[in-house]
Design a protein around this motif. Structure first.
Motif, PDB file in Angstrom:
ATOM      1  N   GLU A 219       0.883  -1.175   0.000  1.00  0.00           N
ATOM      2  CA  GLU A 219       0.000   0.000   0.000  1.00  0.00           C
ATOM      3  C   GLU A 219       0.915   1.217   0.000  1.00  0.00           C
ATOM      4  N   HIS A 346       2.854  -0.097   3.608  1.00  0.00           N
ATOM      5  CA  HIS A 346       2.554  -1.366   4.260  1.00  0.00           C
ATOM      6  C   HIS A 346       2.827  -2.511   3.294  1.00  0.00           C
ATOM      7  N   ARG A 464      -3.989  -0.633  14.442  1.00  0.00           N
ATOM      8  CA  ARG A 464      -3.325   0.154  13.402  1.00  0.00           C
ATOM      9  C   ARG A 464      -1.935   0.635  13.823  1.00  0.00           C
ATOM     10  N   GLU A 476       0.922  -7.983   7.932  1.00  0.00           N
ATOM     11  CA  GLU A 476       1.110  -6.668   7.331  1.00  0.00           C
ATOM     12  C   GLU A 476       2.293  -5.995   8.015  1.00  0.00           C
TER      13      GLU A 476
HETATM   14 MG    MG Z   1      -2.883  -1.602   5.539  1.00  0.00          MG
END
Ligand code: MG
Ligand code: ADP
Length: 730
Positions: A219, A346, A464, A476
């Protein structure tokens, strides 16, 4: 005299309305039209050659000279049909960008007629003049022989720049003696290693598995700003970030940008970019605003990791080019603006089998879930054992500004898996051997099996703030920097997981040989893994002070700067792992360490020089001018008979400005002398540490004075576009 700032603002305000990019065809009708895909291979190659090629690839054999000639001919035919005039070996040296050197297909035949030529030799190997790429001493400069070698696993593509077309052939870049000089070579080695190791373990569960590929979905975050603003800021041009600049009154406090409506200009850029990406076979799918003003994100569907890495490198080039077409500049630096969120990339990573299973996807049956747990737990264990290497894989001068800035994952590597899976691990860990055997007999009726399928649904409590998080069916890795080449972290991850899987398999096989049943042998080993890697698991807020303290208590490293993070590459453990895995020899690893340190030093030095220049050429003259005008004002007032005491504010202002000008001047002096000293350190590492500890902190000190002056000095004098002008332009 021109004021670059007002010139830039003018340009910006008078920009013609952006040309709208419209592509009304279905994406599927032009997707990958500029890529030499498998279906094009089939069209342009003879049946026999196609079969031979596919077989060679599947078996990982060397491509014969004859076959290479046939593929080159097929490529040439396709290229000429598409009006392609040149070709280049496209590679990713350790400079951090991509490199290419174009040759034309055109040549003269013996009798002087112009013809187009491209053969197997040209496809397979080239020898770019490599002396100016970093090699860390691997390639003595007197014999500047490095060569690029075709990577048949990543398809060739045509780069179309305003109608001029060039065939790009993805290649590895190696020295004459075979040492890797690029990002791709070790990545490919790590993928092969992971394939072998994971296939071995996957066969416990499915004997039809013949291949495991690592998958990557990145990402990409980025800032997009007006071109005129960019060129009026020498710091952005030379270093990718603003080294001075006062935070605007309105920054991202209101968080009104995230997922907000995309501004028209930006939208046009995105549409254009996606069009280019799709033609190049980069499967981008999502676009949205990010947290900071003028910050955005782009994400593709995941792909095989080698191809995904190439696509990300290619994307970064394409983004730059497309942005400029729209009078915009795409900033990939991790922290272009102080006080405003930085950008990351990411890396979503998983492993998939040739039988179509995602090995990190919890299944619906007990058997599938034991498979899932095996790969899941081994990955965590690998991260636990080699957190230092993962940290080093994302270390860069620019990423240092982001990691640990309380907005991005900290420099502490930990793993988030969610409550649910924590409980699953607890359940396995608490079982005693006796239970495990009973369960085996009862066809593994572990209660966790009933629970796990829900993990997929229960994706909502994602953390997150974690640098390495399990997100339902993949991990991730979030600490990767936005400007990074993904191959470094992916290579390390593949290697450490492969190494762990090998170790796991050895132990399980031994238990089985000693008479243990397969499933209980696996569970016994998983339990041992869980026991030994608990401390890497963290479910709380990674941005908090409390976590830094807790991590220290757990003995997890918190290495905040690049020169020290890179030390992980010099440990005995790392050398053993890299060389035994066949991914980087001792020599290659040492060279990399040296190259990364040198790069760090160069970057800090560039910023020091920039700061010096900006302050002397732009900031100070503007401030002195304003100060002079203030003094003239005082003089006029005094002449008009106004009492000195009534002019206190003016005097104070003159004083404050003088104080900060002094501060800048002294800071610069100190910075220059410290930079000088840095160069007299014994080793490259010492020099890097000196730059990090003694030179860099002065940037902030100087900046504080400059940013204060930006507030006190009248707006019209200020020579550099301000944050509010750069960031809130739509
Ligand atoms: Mg992500
Ligand atoms: P976010 O993290 O912003 O919520 P998404 O969940 O939409 O983003 O997806 C993140 C990325 O994960 C996408 O690029 C997607 O392709 C990738 N991804 C999904 N499944 C896998 C997988 N099995 N292996 C690797 N990447 C994957």
């Amino acid at each position: 005299m021109i004021n670059h700032r007002s010139h830039a603002l003018n340009l910006f305000l008078t920009r013609p309305k952006a040309t709208k990019v419209v592509e009304s065809r279905k994406i599927s009708s032009y997707y990958a039209e500029n890529v030499f895909t498998e279906s094009k291979l089939r069209t342009y190659l003879s049946n026999d050659a196609y079969k031979a090629y596919m077989q060679t690839l599947a078996q990982g054999n060397k491509i014969t000279r004859e076959l290479a000639d046939q593929i080159a001919a097929a490529l040439k035919a396709w290229c000429l049909e598409k009006g392609t005039t040149h070709y280049t070996h496209w590679f990713q040296p350790l400079t951090g960008t991509t490199a290419e050197k174009h040759d034309s297909f055109f040549t003269l035949s013996g009798n002087g007629t112009a013809i187009e030529k491209f053969d197997g030799d040209a496809l397979v190997q080239q020898e770019p003049d490599a002396s100016s790429f970093p090699s860390g001493g691997l390639r003595a400069t007197f014999e500047a022989r490095g060569y690029t070698a075709w990577d048949p696993l990543s398809p060739a593509f045509i780069m179309d720049i305003s109608g001029s077309r060039t065939l790009c052939i993805p290649t590895v870049f190696i020295s004459y003696t075979g040492e890797a000089l690029d990002h791709k070579a070790p990545l490919i080695r790590s993928l092969e290693m992971l394939d072998k190791a994971a296939t071995g373990v996957a066969r416990y569960f499915d004997r039809f598995v013949n291949k495991v590929t690592a998958t990557l979905g990145w990402e990409q975050e980025y800032f997009l700003i007006d071109k005129a603003m960019y060129y009026a800021r020498p710091d952005l041009v030379a270093s990718g970030r603003t080294i001075i600049g006062r935070s605007p009154a309105k920054g991202q406090q209101l968080e009104d940008h995230y997922f907000g409506a995309i501004p028209d200009r930006v939208f046009n850029f995105m549409v254009d970019l996606e069009l280019e990406c799709h033609r190049l076979g980069i499967p981008v799918r999502t676009r949205h605003n990010e947290v900071a003003p003028s910050q955005f994100e782009l994400a593709p569907m995941f792909e095989e990791a080698n191809i995904a890495v190439d696509h990300n490198s290619l994307l970064m080039d394409v983004m730059d080019r497309v942005a400029r077409r729209h009078h915009l500049i795409c900033l990939l630096h991790e922290k272009p603006f102080a006080g405003i969120n930085g950008s990351g990339k990411h890396n979503n990573w998983s492993m998939g089998t040739d039988t179509g299973t995602n090995l990190l996807s919890p299944g619906k049956t007990p058997r599938n879930n034991l498979q899932f747990l095996t790969f899941f737990i081994n990955t965590i264990k690998a991260v636990h054992d080699h957190a230092d290497l993962l940290r080093s894989s994302i270390a860069s001068e620019s990423n240092d500004y982001r990691l640990g800035a309380n907005e991005a994952p900290p420099a502490i590597i930990s793993v988030f898996i969610g409550d649910f899976l924590i409980r699953a691990l607890d359940a396995i860990e608490q079982r005693v051997d006796k239970d495990i055997k009973e369960e085996e007999e009862n066809d593994l009726k572990l209660d966790i099996h009933k629970m796990i399928p829900d993990v997929l649904m229960d994706n909502t409590d994602r953390n997150r703030t974690s640098p390495f998080a399990f997100t339902g069916n993949k991990f991730e890795f979030r600490a990767v920097g936005s400007s990074a080449n993904c191959s470094e972290p992916m290579m390390v991850l593949n290697m450490i997981v492969a190494n762990q899987l090998n170790d796991f398999k050895t132990k399980v096989d031994k238990l089985i040989a000693d008479g243990e049943k397969k499933d209980s042998a696996i569970l016994i080993e998983l339990r041992a893994c869980i026991k030994s890697c608990r401390k890497i698991l963290f479910e709380g807020d990674n941005y908090s002070e409390a976590w830094a303290k807790e991590a220290a208590k757990r003995g997890l490293p918190n290495v905040k700067t690049t020169p020290l993070a890179l030390d992980a590459l010099t440990s005995k453990k790392a050398h053993k792992l890299f060389s035994e895995s066949g991914i980087l020899s001792d020599k290659e690893l040492e060279a990399r360490h040296e190259i990364y340190l040198e790069k760090y030093i160069k970057k800090v030095e560039i910023e020091a020089n920039l700061l010096h220049e900006l302050c002397m050429n732009m900031v100070m003259p503007a401030c002195l001018q304003y100060q002079t005008d203030l003094l003239n004002n005082i003089k006029t007032a005094l002449e008009a008979g106004i009492a000195k005491t009534a002019l206190k504010t003016q005097y104070d202002l003159v004083g404050t400005i003088g104080k900060h000008i002094d501060g800048i001047y002294k800071g610069i002096d100190k910075m220059l002398s410290e930079s000088e000293k840095a160069h007299h350190q014994k080793t490259t590492r010492d020099a890097a540490i000196y730059f990090c500890d003694k030179v860099k902190p002065l940037f902030l000190e100087i900046r504080q004075h400059s940013d204060a002056l930006e507030l006190y000095v009248e707006d019209k004098y200020w020579p550099l576009p301000k944050y509010r002008e750069i960031l809130f332009n739509r």
